[in-house]
Design a protein around this motif. Structure first.
Motif, PDB file in Angstrom:
ATOM      1  N   CYS A 138       0.829  -1.208   0.000  1.00 27.86           N
ATOM      2  CA  CYS A 138       0.000   0.000   0.000  1.00 27.86           C
ATOM      3  C   CYS A 138       0.862   1.256   0.000  1.00 27.86           C
ATOM      4  O   CYS A 138       0.486   2.270  -0.589  1.00 27.86           O
ATOM      5  CB  CYS A 138      -0.988  -0.008   1.165  1.00 27.86           C
ATOM      6  N   SER A 141       2.152   1.730  -3.598  1.00 26.20           N
ATOM      7  CA  SER A 141       1.069   1.997  -4.551  1.00 26.20           C
ATOM      8  C   SER A 141       0.327   3.287  -4.209  1.00 26.20           C
ATOM      9  O   SER A 141      -0.408   3.825  -5.032  1.00 26.20           O
ATOM     10  CB  SER A 141       0.074   0.834  -4.582  1.00 26.20           C
ATOM     11  N   SER A 143      -1.968   3.562  -1.779  1.00 26.40           N
ATOM     12  CA  SER A 143      -3.339   3.314  -1.325  1.00 26.40           C
ATOM     13  C   SER A 143      -3.519   3.517   0.178  1.00 26.40           C
ATOM     14  O   SER A 143      -4.637   3.434   0.673  1.00 26.40           O
ATOM     15  CB  SER A 143      -3.787   1.902  -1.730  1.00 26.40           C
ATOM     16  N   ARG A 147       2.238   8.258  -1.546  1.00 27.30           N
ATOM     17  CA  ARG A 147       2.875   7.219  -2.355  1.00 27.30           C
ATOM     18  C   ARG A 147       4.386   7.399  -2.326  1.00 27.30           C
ATOM     19  O   ARG A 147       4.904   8.482  -2.538  1.00 27.30           O
ATOM     20  CB  ARG A 147       2.364   7.294  -3.798  1.00 27.30           C
TER      21      ARG A 147
END
Length: 177
Positions: A138, A141, A143, A147
């Motif tokens: 995460c 990515s 999420s 990032r």
């Protein structure tokens, strides 16, 4: 009298069958996807390890070792000269936690010991095949917050194919391979 009665179960354990030898269980997830040898006298039988939890979501036993390597595929990108440059002196190779060392095994240990501030997730949860239990996927990515890596100075963010490789590696139990 009460004290003496409390010692009886302990004394029984000490004298009947418990060894003072240390028990070594190996790495987390070390038996994941592997078959144990057949018990004596039961030739041909295969005993699967019983983890007492949900079925492993990693690769099937016949798939063999994980197709994604921590040291060759992931750490290589994190190193100071890698695509993500996490280990550069201006990033996690400097004073910013978690520390990206110059070698894969030390970095793996550092990331496995590190808990993400916002979620409390371990960055790498060795042995777990659940991508929601480790923060690495995460984090790269985006999420679950900012990032990483932050681009600049030549650092590039992980591609979709690299995120898929991370997912595959985590589903293999995030091995230090």
């Amino acid at each position: 009298m009460r004290f003496a009665l409390a010692l009886i179960p302990w004394m029984l354990v000490q004298t009947w069958g418990c060894s003072d030898e240390p028990t070594h269980f190996g790495r987390p997830g070390g038996l994941s996807g592997k078959e144990l040898p057949a018990p004596e006298g039961d030739a041909g039988a295969v005993v699967q390890p019983d983890s007492g939890s949900a079925p492993d979501t990693g690769p099937p036993a016949e798939a063999g070792a994980c197709s994604v390597s921590w040291s060759k595929d992931l750490f290589a990108n994190m190193a100071s000269a890698g695509q993500w440059q996490c280990g550069s002196s201006s990033c996690h190779g400097g004073i910013t936690a978690p520390k990206i060392a110059s070698d894969a095994p030390t970095t793996y240990g550092n990331l496995a010991a590190y808990k993400m501030k916002a979620s409390g997730l371990p960055y790498i949860l060795a042995g777990s095949t659940d991508p929601t239990k480790s923060g690495i996927e995460c984090n790269l990515s985006g999420s679950c917050g900012t990032r990483m890596p932050i681009t600049g100075g030549g650092a590039q963010q992980a591609t979709a194919a690299q995120i898929t490789a991370i997912d595959t590696w985590v589903k293999c139990g995030a091995p230090d391979n």
